[in-house]
Design a protein around this motif. Sequence first.
Motif, PDB file in Angstrom:
ATOM      1  N   LEU A  21      49.111  34.782  39.350  1.00 46.51           N
ATOM      2  CA  LEU A  21      48.574  36.192  39.417  1.00 46.51           C
ATOM      3  C   LEU A  21      49.351  37.129  40.409  1.00 46.51           C
ATOM      4  CD1 LEU A  21      46.182  38.011  39.204  1.00 46.51           C
ATOM      5  CD2 LEU A  21      44.862  36.926  41.056  1.00 46.51           C
ATOM      6  N   LYS A  30      45.808  40.684  33.785  1.00 52.36           N
ATOM      7  CA  LYS A  30      45.711  40.515  35.338  1.00 52.36           C
ATOM      8  C   LYS A  30      44.071  40.404  35.512  1.00 52.36           C
ATOM      9  CE  LYS A  30      45.850  43.315  39.657  1.00 52.36           C
ATOM     10  NZ  LYS A  30      44.351  43.882  39.703  1.00 52.36           N
ATOM     11  N   GLU A  89      42.365  37.092  37.336  1.00 53.43           N
ATOM     12  CA  GLU A  89      41.640  37.113  38.460  1.00 53.43           C
ATOM     13  C   GLU A  89      40.333  36.439  38.385  1.00 53.43           C
ATOM     14  OE1 GLU A  89      42.683  41.771  39.778  1.00 53.43           O
ATOM     15  OE2 GLU A  89      41.145  41.420  38.466  1.00 53.43           O
TER      16      GLU A  89
END
Length: 285
Positions: A258, A203, A207
């Motif tokens: 995401l 993650k 990002e």
Amino acid sequence: MVKLKIPDHQVAGHQAKTGIIGPLIDDSGKFYKPLQDDERGSNELAFYTSLYSDPRIPSNILKFFPSFHGTEVVDASDGSGLHPHIVLEDIVSNYTNPSVADIKIGSRTWHPQSSEDYIRKCLQKDRETSTIKLGFRISGLRSMGPTNQLWQPHRKVLMDLSAEDAMLILRKFVSSDGNVDEPDCVFASRVFVHVLEELLELKKWFEVQTIFHFCSCSILVVYDKEEIEAKKSARAVVKLIDFAHVVDAKGAIDHNFLGGLCSLIKFVKDILAGLSDVETSNPKP
């Protein structure tokens, strides 16, 4: 000539055991994925070919991708003759009875650059499955029970899960026996704590990464119950797989992947939080 065989532990994708052309494995830990004869095949091959030499990919992220060993022309699994295959790491080769979950990430499995026909086909399937409402869908999974009894829900059962049902399936995945109605989650802490760490690491990269958009890509989670019980150092393995639909991000964040990743992370967090609630309500004497 390397002796190839049909894998026993594949839970999703094109499966050779159904009589169609599908992946094969050898005894040295390699996975032979048939190279599709259209842009999907050339796209996935180009992705793997450049991946490990791309300076934009952080070294800590490369561990999430299967090792790439080039291509080989071998006999196809359906008996149709010689066919080119992408040769990859066989992720489950070191396990005797692996528990495997294949989770396709994203609330859509198509990219706007795709053809209208392809988008229409994918959109119909996305609407018929949990893809849109959950941000992911469980494409397939399996685990072994206490007497080596296999638990492997049919893929049609997994297609359109509600959030509650998806939670139940994931809890069964880390239980001693997935065939029982009430999962005991005895492997949840040992498996999902590390899985959560890996997902959070992914993650953090998603990002900020604006290199690729990973359409119709899956996260594979693998662990072995006997190994988890026997070794304190044993951990689940988390890998990204299926890159036939990866496209250039053109400087944009991959919000589709995401978002689906964040949704899966919340499910894992909720399962782990549930363990704490049980321990609090049932304190040890």
